[in-house]
Enzyme design. Structure first.
Site, mmCIF file in Angstrom:
data_model
loop_
_atom_site.group_PDB
_atom_site.id
_atom_site.type_symbol
_atom_site.label_atom_id
_atom_site.label_comp_id
_atom_site.label_asym_id
_atom_site.label_seq_id
_atom_site.Cartn_x
_atom_site.Cartn_y
_atom_site.Cartn_z
ATOM 1 C CB VAL A 1 -0.990 -0.008 1.191
ATOM 2 C CG1 VAL A 1 -1.815 1.272 1.212
ATOM 3 C CG2 VAL A 1 -1.904 -1.224 1.116
ATOM 4 C CB CYS A 2 3.868 2.278 1.939
ATOM 5 S SG CYS A 2 3.215 2.336 3.610
ATOM 6 C CB SER A 3 5.158 0.314 -2.848
ATOM 7 O OG SER A 3 6.236 0.000 -1.976
ATOM 8 C CD GLN B 1 0.070 7.064 1.382
ATOM 9 O OE1 GLN B 1 0.299 6.067 2.070
ATOM 10 N NE2 GLN B 1 -0.343 8.199 1.903
#
Length: 156
Positions: free
Chosen positions: A51-53, A55
């Site tokens: 998810v961070c990648s 975002q």
């Protein structure tokens, strides 16, 4: 949501100074050095997580809509990890390390996840006077925040 465990809209944003590269160049990013500008702080839980990648590039895409604003991401990973992650995701804004002491800035902003040493997924907009103008918390740590209200706040 208009508040975290320690902050609400209208509060003075806690100042911080965090490294943005493993070799020290450029120097650390200090929030108070950007008074007069809107600063969009994106707290993200973990480098290289799915998810961070996803975002980080979304934040990059939004930069065109944030004219005049300073955008950063903050994670509790070390600078070497964050430098590799920023390079892999192709982002141009600073990705800051809240590693030493771990999570101190996330804790000051009330977004450190208890017992996990990582930040919740929260976007904090700091106005030119250094006050919290908006707080956008993702519905769950594995979900992206809604950038619509963030963009609306920055656009004024």
């Amino acid at each position: 949501m208009s508040e975290t465990a320690t902050l609400k809209v209208g509060d003075a944003a806690p100042d911080f100074e965090l490294p943005q590269s493993p070799m020290g160049d450029p120097g650390p990013f200090k929030l108070s050095d950007h008074r007069g500008s809107t600063v969009v702080i994106n707290f993200v839980p973990a480098a290289f997580s799915p998810v961070c990648s996803n975002q980080l590039p979304i934040i990059e895409e939004q930069l065109g809509s944030l004219e005049g604003a300073v955008t950063v991401a903050i994670a509790t990973d070390n600078t070497w990890t964050l430098a590799a992650w920023a390079q892999q995701t192709g982002v141009s804004y600073p990705v800051l390390s809240d590693f030493n002491p771990i999570g101190a800035t996330a804790e000051a902003y009330g977004v450190l996840l208890p017992g996990m040493n990582m930040a919740n997924r929260v976007v904090v907009v700091v106005d030119g006077d250094g006050n919290v103008a908006h707080i956008e918390t993702a519905p769950a740590v594995v979900e992206l925040p809604d950038y619509g209200p963030v963009l609306a706040c920055v656009a004024g």
